[in-house]
Design a protein around this motif. Structure first.
Motif, PDB file in Angstrom:
ATOM      1  N   GLY A 156      39.386  18.103 -52.201  1.00 31.01           N
ATOM      2  CA  GLY A 156      38.154  18.100 -52.982  1.00 31.01           C
ATOM      3  C   GLY A 156      36.921  18.114 -52.105  1.00 31.01           C
ATOM      4  N   ASN A 157      37.065  18.582 -50.867  1.00 30.91           N
ATOM      5  CA  ASN A 157      35.989  18.610 -49.883  1.00 30.91           C
ATOM      6  C   ASN A 157      35.358  17.231 -49.705  1.00 30.91           C
ATOM      7  OD1 ASN A 157      34.429  19.831 -47.913  1.00 30.91           O
ATOM      8  ND2 ASN A 157      32.812  20.445 -49.333  1.00 30.91           N
ATOM      9  N   HIS A 158      36.176  16.200 -49.847  1.00 22.56           N
ATOM     10  CA  HIS A 158      35.678  14.836 -49.630  1.00 22.56           C
ATOM     11  C   HIS A 158      36.677  14.077 -48.768  1.00 22.56           C
ATOM     12  CE1 HIS A 158      33.631  11.060 -50.230  1.00 22.56           C
ATOM     13  NE2 HIS A 158      34.768  10.497 -50.608  1.00 22.56           N
ATOM     14  N   PHE A 159      36.202  13.568 -47.641  1.00 23.30           N
ATOM     15  CA  PHE A 159      37.041  12.826 -46.704  1.00 23.30           C
ATOM     16  C   PHE A 159      36.419  11.440 -46.552  1.00 23.30           C
ATOM     17  CE2 PHE A 159      37.436  17.314 -45.886  1.00 23.30           C
ATOM     18  CZ  PHE A 159      38.824  17.488 -45.858  1.00 23.30           C
ATOM     19  N   ALA A 160      36.948  10.508 -47.350  1.00 22.19           N
ATOM     20  CA  ALA A 160      36.333   9.193 -47.505  1.00 22.19           C
ATOM     21  C   ALA A 160      36.194   8.442 -46.184  1.00 22.19           C
ATOM     22  CB  ALA A 160      37.143   8.367 -48.506  1.00 22.19           C
ATOM     23  N   GLU A 161      37.227   8.495 -45.340  1.00 20.51           N
ATOM     24  CA  GLU A 161      37.182   7.751 -44.081  1.00 20.51           C
ATOM     25  C   GLU A 161      36.060   8.261 -43.182  1.00 20.51           C
ATOM     26  OE1 GLU A 161      39.994   6.895 -40.150  1.00 20.51           O
ATOM     27  OE2 GLU A 161      40.858   7.852 -41.923  1.00 20.51           O
ATOM     28  N   LEU A 162      35.919   9.575 -43.088  1.00  9.37           N
ATOM     29  CA  LEU A 162      34.864  10.151 -42.251  1.00  9.37           C
ATOM     30  C   LEU A 162      33.486   9.839 -42.832  1.00  9.37           C
ATOM     31  CD1 LEU A 162      36.276  13.643 -41.217  1.00  9.37           C
ATOM     32  CD2 LEU A 162      36.388  11.478 -39.990  1.00  9.37           C
ATOM     33  N   ALA A 235      23.992  15.778 -33.806  1.00  8.98           N
ATOM     34  CA  ALA A 235      24.837  14.927 -34.645  1.00  8.98           C
ATOM     35  C   ALA A 235      26.305  15.292 -34.459  1.00  8.98           C
ATOM     36  CB  ALA A 235      24.431  15.079 -36.116  1.00  8.98           C
ATOM     37  N   TYR A 236      26.576  16.570 -34.323  1.00  6.53           N
ATOM     38  CA  TYR A 236      27.950  17.038 -34.078  1.00  6.53           C
ATOM     39  C   TYR A 236      28.484  16.435 -32.779  1.00  6.53           C
ATOM     40  CZ  TYR A 236      31.818  20.310 -33.216  1.00  6.53           C
ATOM     41  OH  TYR A 236      33.058  20.865 -32.966  1.00  6.53           O
ATOM     42  N   GLN A 237      27.669  16.467 -31.718  1.00 10.61           N
ATOM     43  CA  GLN A 237      28.116  15.956 -30.428  1.00 10.61           C
ATOM     44  C   GLN A 237      28.350  14.453 -30.480  1.00 10.61           C
ATOM     45  OE1 GLN A 237      28.712  18.150 -27.831  1.00 10.61           O
ATOM     46  NE2 GLN A 237      29.787  16.377 -26.991  1.00 10.61           N
ATOM     47  N   LEU A 238      27.487  13.736 -31.175  1.00 11.50           N
ATOM     48  CA  LEU A 238      27.657  12.285 -31.270  1.00 11.50           C
ATOM     49  C   LEU A 238      28.915  11.942 -32.066  1.00 11.50           C
ATOM     50  CD1 LEU A 238      26.536   9.519 -30.585  1.00 11.50           C
ATOM     51  CD2 LEU A 238      25.193   9.610 -32.710  1.00 11.50           C
ATOM     52  N   CYS A 239      29.159  12.658 -33.154  1.00  7.09           N
ATOM     53  CA  CYS A 239      30.369  12.410 -33.947  1.00  7.09           C
ATOM     54  C   CYS A 239      31.626  12.764 -33.147  1.00  7.09           C
ATOM     55  CB  CYS A 239      30.327  13.207 -35.242  1.00  7.09           C
ATOM     56  SG  CYS A 239      29.118  12.598 -36.442  1.00  7.09           S
ATOM     57  N   ALA A 240      31.545  13.826 -32.345  1.00  4.92           N
ATOM     58  CA  ALA A 240      32.687  14.199 -31.517  1.00  4.92           C
ATOM     59  C   ALA A 240      33.022  13.103 -30.523  1.00  4.92           C
ATOM     60  CB  ALA A 240      32.390  15.510 -30.781  1.00  4.92           C
ATOM     61  N   GLN A 241      32.014  12.331 -30.100  1.00  5.77           N
ATOM     62  CA  GLN A 241      32.232  11.250 -29.156  1.00  5.77           C
ATOM     63  C   GLN A 241      32.693   9.969 -29.851  1.00  5.77           C
ATOM     64  OE1 GLN A 241      31.933  11.530 -25.753  1.00  5.77           O
ATOM     65  NE2 GLN A 241      31.545  13.701 -26.071  1.00  5.77           N
ATOM     66  N   GLU A 242      31.986   9.577 -30.900  1.00 13.12           N
ATOM     67  CA  GLU A 242      32.199   8.250 -31.470  1.00 13.12           C
ATOM     68  C   GLU A 242      33.198   8.213 -32.624  1.00 13.12           C
ATOM     69  OE1 GLU A 242      29.022   5.623 -31.939  1.00 13.12           O
ATOM     70  OE2 GLU A 242      27.975   6.273 -30.114  1.00 13.12           O
ATOM     71  N   LEU A 243      33.421   9.341 -33.278  1.00 12.80           N
ATOM     72  CA  LEU A 243      34.355   9.362 -34.406  1.00 12.80           C
ATOM     73  C   LEU A 243      35.598  10.180 -34.079  1.00 12.80           C
ATOM     74  CD1 LEU A 243      31.860   9.807 -37.390  1.00 12.80           C
ATOM     75  CD2 LEU A 243      32.563   7.726 -36.216  1.00 12.80           C
ATOM     76  N   THR A 270      34.585  17.724 -37.753  1.00 13.14           N
ATOM     77  CA  THR A 270      33.459  17.207 -36.972  1.00 13.14           C
ATOM     78  C   THR A 270      32.147  17.656 -37.607  1.00 13.14           C
ATOM     79  OG1 THR A 270      34.834  17.364 -34.978  1.00 13.14           O
ATOM     80  CG2 THR A 270      32.485  16.976 -34.660  1.00 13.14           C
ATOM     81  N   ASN A 271      32.105  18.881 -38.103  1.00  8.03           N
ATOM     82  CA  ASN A 271      30.934  19.347 -38.851  1.00  8.03           C
ATOM     83  C   ASN A 271      30.712  18.482 -40.095  1.00  8.03           C
ATOM     84  OD1 ASN A 271      29.885  21.537 -37.367  1.00  8.03           O
ATOM     85  ND2 ASN A 271      31.500  22.881 -38.084  1.00  8.03           N
ATOM     86  N   TYR A 272      31.797  18.159 -40.765  1.00 10.00           N
ATOM     87  CA  TYR A 272      31.708  17.313 -41.963  1.00 10.00           C
ATOM     88  C   TYR A 272      31.098  15.958 -41.600  1.00 10.00           C
ATOM     89  CZ  TYR A 272      33.204  14.787 -46.183  1.00 10.00           C
ATOM     90  OH  TYR A 272      33.225  14.043 -47.337  1.00 10.00           O
ATOM     91  N   ALA A 273      31.593  15.376 -40.505  1.00 13.95           N
ATOM     92  CA  ALA A 273      31.077  14.078 -40.072  1.00 13.95           C
ATOM     93  C   ALA A 273      29.604  14.169 -39.692  1.00 13.95           C
ATOM     94  CB  ALA A 273      31.902  13.554 -38.898  1.00 13.95           C
ATOM     95  N   ALA A 274      29.218  15.265 -39.027  1.00 10.60           N
ATOM     96  CA  ALA A 274      27.819  15.447 -38.645  1.00 10.60           C
ATOM     97  C   ALA A 274      26.923  15.513 -39.880  1.00 10.60           C
ATOM     98  CB  ALA A 274      27.667  16.709 -37.805  1.00 10.60           C
ATOM     99  N   ALA A 275      27.376  16.231 -40.904  1.00 10.06           N
ATOM    100  CA  ALA A 275      26.595  16.305 -42.145  1.00 10.06           C
ATOM    101  C   ALA A 275      26.490  14.934 -42.793  1.00 10.06           C
ATOM    102  CB  ALA A 275      27.248  17.297 -43.105  1.00 10.06           C
ATOM    103  N   ALA A 276      27.583  14.169 -42.741  1.00  5.57           N
ATOM    104  CA  ALA A 276      27.562  12.826 -43.326  1.00  5.57           C
ATOM    105  C   ALA A 276      26.683  11.871 -42.529  1.00  5.57           C
ATOM    106  CB  ALA A 276      28.990  12.281 -43.411  1.00  5.57           C
ATOM    107  N   LEU A 277      26.504  12.130 -41.241  1.00  6.69           N
ATOM    108  CA  LEU A 277      25.598  11.324 -40.418  1.00  6.69           C
ATOM    109  C   LEU A 277      24.146  11.646 -40.745  1.00  6.69           C
ATOM    110  CD1 LEU A 277      24.846   9.471 -38.070  1.00  6.69           C
ATOM    111  CD2 LEU A 277      25.310  11.368 -36.511  1.00  6.69           C
ATOM    112  N   VAL A 278      23.825  12.915 -40.853  1.00  9.37           N
ATOM    113  CA  VAL A 278      22.451  13.336 -41.141  1.00  9.37           C
ATOM    114  C   VAL A 278      22.083  13.051 -42.596  1.00  9.37           C
ATOM    115  CG1 VAL A 278      20.908  15.337 -41.220  1.00  9.37           C
ATOM    116  CG2 VAL A 278      22.522  15.087 -39.332  1.00  9.37           C
TER     117      VAL A 278
END
Length: 472
Positions: A156-162, A235-243, A270-278
């Motif tokens: 469903g294009n939703h990844f709760a943990e990320l 944001a992508y780079q930070l998520c790639a490091q920390e998540l 990682t793109n998904y996580a970056a969007a969730a960070l921003v």
């Protein structure tokens, strides 16, 4: 011998890493504190890679030891041996030491053979699968992009943990205004990960918009990137490091069928996580509801592009706090669909293009939303909202793209761009799934005849529809 004592011969991987870094053997040997001849022996698999050397590689070039060691020659040799035992080539009698030599020293050749064999296996299955599926049912798709699309659709294009991890990270950064958030991400990359960020001339990156220089530990951003692109890249780079662990776990649970699928899933998540960070979940969903999904306003508030915004709007599936169930599509000038998320309700065919009567691809303005009310053959009504996308950043790019989102018309009251439209009784554009599957009669915009009906052509008349067909 215990697994932990197994000798690792990773010469080809070491050689690939050195080439990606753009340095010669002498330079790498100096940075690792070994002699060039020793490094040469390592690359030629004449010496095993020790645990100490693995740690030096990890610390010097910021690599993940697990990824570097994973998929070494042992697994590759096993897969290659299985492939070469197929009845098609079994009679050649390839010796095991030859298989090992190819797997150890030519991993690219092994991967190429594996891909050819997977394609052959798929072709072998097609006749039986076609018979089981019955006529008119499309064959399954196995390409990495198609596998990823199916995986995202199942989730469903939703990844709760990320989402939760990125939202917590955003809370630690503590900034909401886009320029301040970018500065906070830069500072965190520098302070915690010793990674710098630098905007460089377009000719330096030679067609690349973002590049992470592992050797110098810095993110290079093209001057062609707008502010939204720079924020997202950092944001992508930070998520790639920390998540990294959360992303790797999500990829593993998706069980990608091959290496290409694993990589594309890692990038996508990682793109998904970056969007969730921003665009942190709760703050973004509340802003979307409060503004009644005012797309230009949301873009400005969160400092994102129309495409980033559209992606995020399709991902609001948190239990107890769901957003409007949007679908999304990216259309190019020729009508080609390059990205798509079907959502809960998708009015067009699952495979192929959209209906030519849906003119979302004609959107010209990057700020003015083009709203359409459409109705399917079955009578379902949908609202769609399209925005033109700016140039990609490549000076020779000629294609023009449009991003569009849509939902069932029953959500009209929550959407400011639907104001003034009677979603229930207003005039709607009749659309079909796609021409080859559409049985709407008399359509003047039809580009192909329906595969489900026989043509009804006569020399004595010409109908408005270019492909008239029989009713039965």
């Amino acid at each position: 011998m215990a697994t932990s004592d197994r000798k690792l011969y990773l010469g080809p991987k070491l050689r690939v890493l050195r080439r990606e870094l753009g340095i010669n053997q002498t330079r790498m040997a100096e940075e690792l504190g070994v002699s060039p001849s020793y490094l040469n022996h390592l690359e030629r698999n004449q010496r095993p890679l020790t645990a100490q050397m693995l740690l030096r590689l990890a610390n010097t070039y910021d690599i993940d030891v697990r990824d570097f060691v994973a998929g070494s020659a042992e697994g590759s040799a096993s897969e290659l041996g299985e492939i070469l035992s197929d009845a098609l080539v079994r009679d050649i009698g390839i010796a095991r030491d030859e298989v090992l030599e190819v797997a150890e020293n030519y991993p690219g050749v092994s991967e190429a053979i594996a891909r050819f064999y997977r394609a052959l296996s798929d072709l072998r299955r097609l006749p039986g699968e076609a018979e089981a599926r019955g006529p008119g049912t499309p064959a399954p798709l196995h390409a990495p992009v198609d596998w990823l699309r199916e995986t995202v659709a199942r989730a469903g294009n939703h990844f709760a943990e990320l989402d939760a991890a990125a939202e917590a990270l955003a809370g630690e950064l503590g900034e909401e205004e886009p320029a301040l958030l970018q500065a906070a991400i830069r500072a965190r990359l520098k302070d915690r990960h010793a990674i710098g960020a630098q905007v460089v001339r377009a000719d330096v990156l030679a067609g690349t918009l973002r590049h992470y220089d592992m050797h110098r530990r810095r993110v290079l951003l093209s001057e062609r990137l707008p502010a939204s692109g720079r924020l997202f890249a950092l944001a992508y780079q930070l998520c790639a490091q920390e998540l990294a662990d959360a992303i790797a776990g999500q990829v593993a649970r998706a069980t990608p069928p091959d290496e290409d699928s694993r990589r594309i899933a890692g990038i996508a998540l990682t793109n998904y996580a970056a969007a969730a960070l921003v665009m942190p979940y709760d703050r973004f969903r509340q802003a979307a509801e409060q503004t009644r999904h005012d797309l230009p306003l949301l873009r400005a508030r969160f400092g994102v592009s129309a495409e980033q915004l559209a992606h995020r709007l399709t991902s609001l599936g948190r239990t107890g706090a769901r957003g409007v169930p949007f679908f999304m599509v990216k259309l190019h000038r020729a009508g080609i669909v390059s990205k798509r998320f079907d959502g809960e309700a998708w009015p067009f065919a699952r495979f192929g293009g959209t209906c030519p009567r849906w003119d979302a691809g004609d959107a010209r303005d990057a700020e003015r939303v083009q709203t359409r009310l459409i109705e399917t053959v079955e009578g379902q009504r949908f609202l769609t909202f399209a925005l033109a996308l700016p140039a990609t950043g490549a000076p020779d790019a000629r294609g023009r793209a449009v991003i569009a989102i849509g939902c069932e018309a029953k959500h009209a009251a929550r959407l400011c761009h639907a104001d003034g439209i009677d979603a229930e009784k207003g005039e709607a554009v009749g659309v079909g799934p796609t021409c080859a599957l559409c049985e709407r009669r008399g359509c003047p915009d039809r580009a192909l005849p329906p595969v489900t009906r026989a043509l009804d052509l006569h020399g004595y008349e010409r109908t408005a529809s270019p492909y008239p067909f029989r009713r039965v």
